[in-house]
Design a protein around this motif. Structure first.
Motif, PDB file in Angstrom:
ATOM      1  N   ARG A 266      -9.931   9.043  16.803  1.00 28.41           N
ATOM      2  CA  ARG A 266      -9.429   8.048  17.744  1.00 28.41           C
ATOM      3  C   ARG A 266     -10.572   7.527  18.616  1.00 28.41           C
ATOM      4  NH1 ARG A 266      -4.028  10.033  20.705  1.00 28.41           N
ATOM      5  NH2 ARG A 266      -3.999   7.809  21.300  1.00 28.41           N
ATOM      6  N   GLY A 267     -11.484   8.429  18.999  1.00 33.21           N
ATOM      7  CA  GLY A 267     -12.631   8.002  19.781  1.00 33.21           C
ATOM      8  C   GLY A 267     -13.595   7.154  18.984  1.00 33.21           C
ATOM      9  N   LYS A 268     -13.833   7.551  17.743  1.00 34.37           N
ATOM     10  CA  LYS A 268     -14.766   6.805  16.894  1.00 34.37           C
ATOM     11  C   LYS A 268     -14.273   5.400  16.636  1.00 34.37           C
ATOM     12  CE  LYS A 268     -17.955   5.685  13.959  1.00 34.37           C
ATOM     13  NZ  LYS A 268     -19.243   5.175  14.510  1.00 34.37           N
ATOM     14  N   TRP A 269     -12.971   5.232  16.426  1.00 32.89           N
ATOM     15  CA  TRP A 269     -12.425   3.923  16.064  1.00 32.89           C
ATOM     16  C   TRP A 269     -11.893   3.142  17.261  1.00 32.89           C
ATOM     17  CZ3 TRP A 269      -9.609   6.853  11.641  1.00 32.89           C
ATOM     18  CH2 TRP A 269     -10.483   7.018  10.564  1.00 32.89           C
ATOM     19  N   SER A 270     -12.205   3.580  18.457  1.00 33.43           N
ATOM     20  CA  SER A 270     -11.699   2.901  19.645  1.00 33.43           C
ATOM     21  C   SER A 270     -12.477   1.612  19.913  1.00 33.43           C
ATOM     22  CB  SER A 270     -11.813   3.810  20.864  1.00 33.43           C
ATOM     23  OG  SER A 270     -13.173   3.992  21.235  1.00 33.43           O
ATOM     24  N   SER A 271     -11.845   0.729  20.645  1.00 34.23           N
ATOM     25  CA  SER A 271     -12.507  -0.527  21.023  1.00 34.23           C
ATOM     26  C   SER A 271     -13.696  -0.257  21.932  1.00 34.23           C
ATOM     27  CB  SER A 271     -11.508  -1.457  21.716  1.00 34.23           C
ATOM     28  OG  SER A 271     -10.973  -0.851  22.881  1.00 34.23           O
ATOM     29  N   SER A 272     -13.630   0.834  22.709  1.00 33.85           N
ATOM     30  CA  SER A 272     -14.745   1.162  23.606  1.00 33.85           C
ATOM     31  C   SER A 272     -16.012   1.469  22.824  1.00 33.85           C
ATOM     32  CB  SER A 272     -14.371   2.361  24.486  1.00 33.85           C
ATOM     33  OG  SER A 272     -13.296   2.043  25.344  1.00 33.85           O
ATOM     34  N   SER A 273     -15.882   2.177  21.673  1.00 33.50           N
ATOM     35  CA  SER A 273     -17.051   2.474  20.846  1.00 33.50           C
ATOM     36  C   SER A 273     -17.667   1.192  20.298  1.00 33.50           C
ATOM     37  CB  SER A 273     -16.661   3.413  19.700  1.00 33.50           C
ATOM     38  OG  SER A 273     -16.323   4.688  20.203  1.00 33.50           O
ATOM     39  N   VAL A 274     -16.824   0.242  19.926  1.00 32.40           N
ATOM     40  CA  VAL A 274     -17.319  -1.055  19.441  1.00 32.40           C
ATOM     41  C   VAL A 274     -18.076  -1.782  20.551  1.00 32.40           C
ATOM     42  CG1 VAL A 274     -16.640  -3.315  18.555  1.00 32.40           C
ATOM     43  CG2 VAL A 274     -15.483  -1.256  17.728  1.00 32.40           C
TER      44      VAL A 274
END
Length: 363
Positions: A266-274
């Motif tokens: 969930r962290g890897k694919w979050s908008s924040s990571s982008v």
């Protein structure tokens, strides 16, 4: 149809039970050569409130008298502690190693984290705050800081801002100018696949050309990880797929609970990571950090195009620092600490802990 649905439901339930059984969340002990727990060692999963947000980490050490090494993982949002199962580093034999999972990533994932705090500046501030916590907990005046990939992006900025907290900074797969690095990777892959006669990958790359835009072209990003790993210039030299190399192992790792495993992805694919990735693309570390007031060492794989080997080597030449060392790992791609762990440990002991005092470019 009813029988088929029943069978499918049974398979889903069995798989869920299997994952649950594989997810006790118990940290494996530090073992000696005979496979027995080392007396006085620590192996723990802890959660600490850092700048208002609870964040998790694994701490491993054969001896609490060891110097403390804070490891900053890559991504953004992709903890790499799961690689320790397949590629044990052995760092706990020489250091008290803190495998921190950063704000919004892995153990530290929470949907309640204010999105406005998911910034580069906040990540750097968290790094410094955690360093202070570790100095206090383990009674150390200073600690060592190691940043890998995205972790090197925030790590080198933390070392610049708070040099009094750190004995030295170690960049593994050091990030410099990622827009230029991506271009170099694309050109390399296209030439390599042509030379190999891999017409399928050539066709796919030509259909998804690289352009120095922010964000990067969607077609290129959709192909990027598969192409980089197929070419052997990704996470490790032998990892041909992030699915088999990271995704599947993360679900089988017994040191995480099932909820924590969900947090990894969930962290890897979050908008924040982008958003953080786009901040990386906007920043030229060579300009942002022209000088460090601590010893600095870069460990880089010869075959690394995830973050350019050539750009990192040139950057260290121009970087002002009291002590500098650049070390080429001939058998590695992006993760020499995992791919060539014995040499990594040898460098840390012989040069980093000793504070070797001249520019060393070791081929």
């Amino acid at each position: 149809m009813g029988i088929i649905l029943t069978v499918l439901a049974a398979i889903v339930v069995a798989f869920a039970v299997f994952l649950w059984l594989r997810s006790p969340g118990t940290v494996r002990p530090v073992l000696d050569a005979a496979g027995d727990p080392v007396p006085g060692s620590i192996a723990e999963k802890v959660f600490v409130t850092i700048n208002g947000v609870e964040q998790g980490m694994f701490i491993r050490s054969a001896d609490l008298r060891h110097p403390v090494l804070l490891f900053l993982h890559g991504g953004p949002g992709m903890p790499t502690y799961v690689l320790e199962q397949r590629y044990p580093t052995g760092l706990e034999q020489d250091f008290t190693v803190v495998w921190w999972e950063q704000r919004g990533a892995g153990l530290s994932y929470s949907p309640d984290i204010p999105p406005e705090t998911m910034t580069v500046d906040q990540m750097v501030a968290d790094t410094v705050a955690l360093a202070d916590h570790l100095r206090d907990r383990f009674g150390k005046e200073k600690i060592y800081l190691m940043g890998h990939s995205w972790g090197s992006f925030i790590g080198i900025q933390a070392a610049e801002q708070a040099p009094d907290r750190f004995h030295a900074y170690i960049g593994v797969g050091q990030l410099t100018n990622q827009l230029e690095s991506e271009r170099l990777a694309y050109d390399y892959m296209l030439a390599a696949f042509r030379a190999q006669g891999n017409a399928d990958m050539v066709r796919k790359l030509e259909a998804a050309p690289y352009e120095a835009t922010i964000p990067l072209p969607g077609a290129y990003m959709a192909l990027r990880d598969a192409a980089i790993h197929t070419a052997g210039i990704g996470t490790t030299r032998d990892m041909r797929s992030v699915i088999s190399g990271i995704f599947v192992p993360s679900w089988l790792d017994p040191e995480y609970t099932l909820q924590e495993k969900l947090g990894i992805w969930r962290g890897k694919w979050s908008s924040s990571s982008v958003q953080l990735w786009n901040e990386v693309l906007k920043t030229d570390i060579r300009v942002e950090v022209p000088k460090l007031d601590v010893p600095v060492y870069f460990l880089h794989g010869r075959h690394d195009y995830t973050t350019s080997y050539a750009l990192a080597k040139a950057y260290l030449q121009q970087l002002e620092a009291p002590v500098k060392g650049f070390y080429t790992f001939e058998e590695s791609a992006h993760s020499p600490n995992f791919e060539e762990p014995e040499r990594t440990r040898a460098i840390l002991i012989s040069d980093v802990l000793a504070g070797a005092a001249d520019l060393r470019v070791v081929e």
